[in-house]
Design a protein around this motif. Sequence first.
Motif, PDB file in Angstrom:
ATOM      1  N   THR A 111     -14.549 -38.438 -40.031  1.00  0.00           N
ATOM      2  CA  THR A 111     -13.217 -37.868 -39.825  1.00  0.00           C
ATOM      3  C   THR A 111     -12.132 -38.890 -40.115  1.00  0.00           C
ATOM      4  O   THR A 111     -12.232 -40.056 -39.736  1.00  0.00           O
ATOM      5  CB  THR A 111     -13.078 -37.368 -38.380  1.00  0.00           C
ATOM      6  N   GLU A 112     -11.076 -38.435 -40.782  1.00  0.00           N
ATOM      7  CA  GLU A 112      -9.932 -39.286 -41.083  1.00  0.00           C
ATOM      8  C   GLU A 112      -8.672 -38.709 -40.458  1.00  0.00           C
ATOM      9  O   GLU A 112      -8.634 -37.516 -40.122  1.00  0.00           O
ATOM     10  CB  GLU A 112      -9.787 -39.451 -42.595  1.00  0.00           C
ATOM     11  N   PRO A 113      -7.629 -39.529 -40.289  1.00  0.00           N
ATOM     12  CA  PRO A 113      -6.439 -39.071 -39.569  1.00  0.00           C
ATOM     13  C   PRO A 113      -5.829 -37.790 -40.126  1.00  0.00           C
ATOM     14  O   PRO A 113      -5.367 -36.929 -39.373  1.00  0.00           O
ATOM     15  CB  PRO A 113      -5.474 -40.249 -39.718  1.00  0.00           C
ATOM     16  N   GLY A 130      -7.513 -35.665 -42.221  1.00  0.00           N
ATOM     17  CA  GLY A 130      -8.555 -34.790 -42.752  1.00  0.00           C
ATOM     18  C   GLY A 130      -8.941 -33.650 -41.840  1.00  0.00           C
ATOM     19  O   GLY A 130      -8.894 -32.486 -42.196  1.00  0.00           O
ATOM     20  N   GLY A 131      -9.371 -33.998 -40.612  1.00  0.00           N
ATOM     21  CA  GLY A 131      -9.771 -32.980 -39.658  1.00  0.00           C
ATOM     22  C   GLY A 131     -10.862 -32.082 -40.193  1.00  0.00           C
ATOM     23  O   GLY A 131     -11.953 -32.546 -40.546  1.00  0.00           O
ATOM     24  N   SER A 132     -10.551 -30.792 -40.295  1.00  0.00           N
ATOM     25  CA  SER A 132     -11.553 -29.801 -40.688  1.00  0.00           C
ATOM     26  C   SER A 132     -11.828 -29.781 -42.193  1.00  0.00           C
ATOM     27  O   SER A 132     -12.621 -28.962 -42.646  1.00  0.00           O
ATOM     28  CB  SER A 132     -11.093 -28.403 -40.238  1.00  0.00           C
ATOM     29  N   ASP A 133     -11.194 -30.660 -42.953  1.00  0.00           N
ATOM     30  CA  ASP A 133     -11.363 -30.686 -44.412  1.00  0.00           C
ATOM     31  C   ASP A 133     -11.915 -32.047 -44.835  1.00  0.00           C
ATOM     32  O   ASP A 133     -11.188 -32.880 -45.387  1.00  0.00           O
ATOM     33  CB  ASP A 133     -10.012 -30.417 -45.085  1.00  0.00           C
ATOM     34  N   PRO A 134     -13.211 -32.292 -44.600  1.00  0.00           N
ATOM     35  CA  PRO A 134     -13.766 -33.616 -44.892  1.00  0.00           C
ATOM     36  C   PRO A 134     -13.764 -33.966 -46.379  1.00  0.00           C
ATOM     37  O   PRO A 134     -13.833 -35.145 -46.729  1.00  0.00           O
ATOM     38  CB  PRO A 134     -15.193 -33.537 -44.344  1.00  0.00           C
ATOM     39  N   ALA A 135     -13.681 -32.955 -47.245  1.00  0.00           N
ATOM     40  CA  ALA A 135     -13.640 -33.251 -48.683  1.00  0.00           C
ATOM     41  C   ALA A 135     -12.354 -33.969 -49.070  1.00  0.00           C
ATOM     42  O   ALA A 135     -12.297 -34.653 -50.096  1.00  0.00           O
ATOM     43  CB  ALA A 135     -13.773 -31.954 -49.485  1.00  0.00           C
ATOM     44  N   ASN A 136     -11.319 -33.845 -48.228  1.00  0.00           N
ATOM     45  CA  ASN A 136     -10.039 -34.503 -48.475  1.00  0.00           C
ATOM     46  C   ASN A 136     -10.088 -35.939 -47.960  1.00  0.00           C
ATOM     47  O   ASN A 136      -9.251 -36.382 -47.181  1.00  0.00           O
ATOM     48  CB  ASN A 136      -8.918 -33.710 -47.801  1.00  0.00           C
ATOM     49  N   VAL A 150     -17.097 -52.482 -52.088  1.00  0.00           N
ATOM     50  CA  VAL A 150     -15.902 -52.868 -51.346  1.00  0.00           C
ATOM     51  C   VAL A 150     -15.251 -51.591 -50.818  1.00  0.00           C
ATOM     52  O   VAL A 150     -14.875 -50.712 -51.595  1.00  0.00           O
ATOM     53  CB  VAL A 150     -14.921 -53.663 -52.229  1.00  0.00           C
ATOM     54  N   ILE A 151     -15.141 -51.508 -49.503  1.00  0.00           N
ATOM     55  CA  ILE A 151     -14.667 -50.289 -48.842  1.00  0.00           C
ATOM     56  C   ILE A 151     -13.263 -50.500 -48.301  1.00  0.00           C
ATOM     57  O   ILE A 151     -12.965 -51.512 -47.655  1.00  0.00           O
ATOM     58  CB  ILE A 151     -15.601 -49.880 -47.678  1.00  0.00           C
ATOM     59  N   ASN A 152     -12.383 -49.520 -48.549  1.00  0.00           N
ATOM     60  CA  ASN A 152     -11.034 -49.519 -48.003  1.00  0.00           C
ATOM     61  C   ASN A 152     -10.717 -48.125 -47.459  1.00  0.00           C
ATOM     62  O   ASN A 152     -11.117 -47.106 -48.045  1.00  0.00           O
ATOM     63  CB  ASN A 152      -9.998 -49.879 -49.076  1.00  0.00           C
ATOM     64  N   GLY A 153     -10.008 -48.088 -46.337  1.00  0.00           N
ATOM     65  CA  GLY A 153      -9.624 -46.802 -45.761  1.00  0.00           C
ATOM     66  C   GLY A 153      -9.652 -46.853 -44.251  1.00  0.00           C
ATOM     67  O   GLY A 153      -9.646 -47.939 -43.638  1.00  0.00           O
ATOM     68  N   SER A 154      -9.685 -45.685 -43.634  1.00  0.00           N
ATOM     69  CA  SER A 154      -9.696 -45.610 -42.171  1.00  0.00           C
ATOM     70  C   SER A 154     -10.377 -44.330 -41.719  1.00  0.00           C
ATOM     71  O   SER A 154     -10.449 -43.353 -42.458  1.00  0.00           O
ATOM     72  CB  SER A 154      -8.268 -45.656 -41.611  1.00  0.00           C
ATOM     73  N   LYS A 155     -10.866 -44.360 -40.493  1.00  0.00           N
ATOM     74  CA  LYS A 155     -11.506 -43.206 -39.859  1.00  0.00           C
ATOM     75  C   LYS A 155     -10.905 -43.048 -38.462  1.00  0.00           C
ATOM     76  O   LYS A 155     -10.433 -44.010 -37.857  1.00  0.00           O
ATOM     77  CB  LYS A 155     -13.025 -43.397 -39.759  1.00  0.00           C
ATOM     78  N   MET A 156     -10.938 -41.833 -37.943  1.00  0.00           N
ATOM     79  CA  MET A 156     -10.254 -41.531 -36.681  1.00  0.00           C
ATOM     80  C   MET A 156     -11.151 -40.702 -35.772  1.00  0.00           C
ATOM     81  O   MET A 156     -11.980 -39.928 -36.238  1.00  0.00           O
ATOM     82  CB  MET A 156      -8.953 -40.773 -36.980  1.00  0.00           C
ATOM     83  N   SER A 200     -12.555 -44.278 -30.914  1.00  0.00           N
ATOM     84  CA  SER A 200     -11.898 -45.358 -31.649  1.00  0.00           C
ATOM     85  C   SER A 200     -11.362 -44.899 -32.993  1.00  0.00           C
ATOM     86  O   SER A 200     -11.763 -43.860 -33.529  1.00  0.00           O
ATOM     87  CB  SER A 200     -12.894 -46.506 -31.893  1.00  0.00           C
ATOM     88  N   ALA A 201     -10.468 -45.717 -33.521  1.00  0.00           N
ATOM     89  CA  ALA A 201     -10.078 -45.645 -34.930  1.00  0.00           C
ATOM     90  C   ALA A 201     -10.737 -46.825 -35.649  1.00  0.00           C
ATOM     91  O   ALA A 201     -10.833 -47.925 -35.088  1.00  0.00           O
ATOM     92  CB  ALA A 201      -8.563 -45.720 -35.072  1.00  0.00           C
ATOM     93  N   LEU A 202     -11.234 -46.576 -36.853  1.00  0.00           N
ATOM     94  CA  LEU A 202     -11.877 -47.625 -37.645  1.00  0.00           C
ATOM     95  C   LEU A 202     -11.024 -47.922 -38.879  1.00  0.00           C
ATOM     96  O   LEU A 202     -10.495 -47.001 -39.516  1.00  0.00           O
ATOM     97  CB  LEU A 202     -13.271 -47.185 -38.103  1.00  0.00           C
TER      98      LEU A 202
END
Length: 387
Positions: A136-138, A140-146, A159-165, A215-217
């Motif tokens: 899950t992303e901030p 995204g919610g119910s639309d994981p493809a986004n 190399v990974i960049n981004g965030s999860k919520m 947590s947020a990652l």
Amino acid sequence: MALDRTDLFDIRSLLSEEERAVKDSVARFTDEKVLPIIGACFDEGRFPKELIPEIAGLGLLGATLPEEYGGAGLNAVSYGLICQELERGDSGLRSFASVQSSLCMYPIFAYGTEEQKRQWLPRMAAGEVIGCFGLTEPHGGSDPANMKTHARKDGGDWVINGSKMWITNGNLAHIAIVWAQTEDGIQGFIVPTDTAGFTAQEIKHKMSLRASVTSALYFDNVRIPDANRLPNVKGLKGPLGCLTQARYGITWGPIGAAIACLTEATDYTKERVLFGRPIAATQAVQLRLADMARRITLAQLLSLQLGRLKDAGAMQPQQVSLAKWNNVRMAIDIARDARDLLGGAGITTEHCPIRHALNLESVITYEGTETVHQLVIGRELTGISAF
């Protein structure tokens, strides 16, 4: 003979000897170790980490995985009963075990290499390595493809960049199962949380799942070797397959919360005397308690059949959606009504209904909101997607 008020249709008689033994052992653990402390943990906003060794010692982490990987080799119904009895204690405890088992150990087992399975699964089953699931992303919610989190190949590394919520276990975890966009579609990665550039920030001020770590990652040029990629799945099929496993357990968990609320409401109304008689002697109260028991019984039968289908290899994701929708809605309605039956006493965490009601506000939202699961069934009925 009087019926068991928490098992009016004698579901227990439909269980195997092993399934009954699993249920009883987890029930004892919940009664003896969880219930005495969980109200205080909720008040304090603290996950009871001290219970992890015993949870692992009972074989509750990765319980359905083969013994060669540290699992207990249990069937799906046994896993469901584990979730039910843990959530009878608190949704946060069931969430911990669910994330560890279904969202972290399962993808390594299903999508990982033999080396990855040997490296991680036995230690995760022993509670020595805790995992979290980064999907899950901030926005995204119910639309994981986004999905905005991305992984770029750089030589033999990623190399990974981004965030999860809204990540359960985030600040407890030693590894994160992270799903990221790549040039070859969405892929999964095992990211040790001590990797440079990885940050977990615990989410505070929660009024739900307070006895759980959320947590947020954040990933800032997090570099991991290709050996940490889960090679045997690509696309949304990977994370959605994990969610189906976890949602199955969630169909069982809220039954435990509802049973706890019915039990407490029944006991309280038999003891609370108004106008010269216990309020349980009134038709209004008996109608409400009877309706709770009816809805719990239907949910028990639904999840048991779902578990039998899963063990037969015939379970479909749409069936999981129906059960998740029905059973969580059942539990949250019962928790709220039980809170009302307790009157003013019901607003304190000295009684369980308000705690379960607040926790279930999260359970009805995560791993597919109620609306999402309704639309899954609507699509199945009509053949038309309304998402």
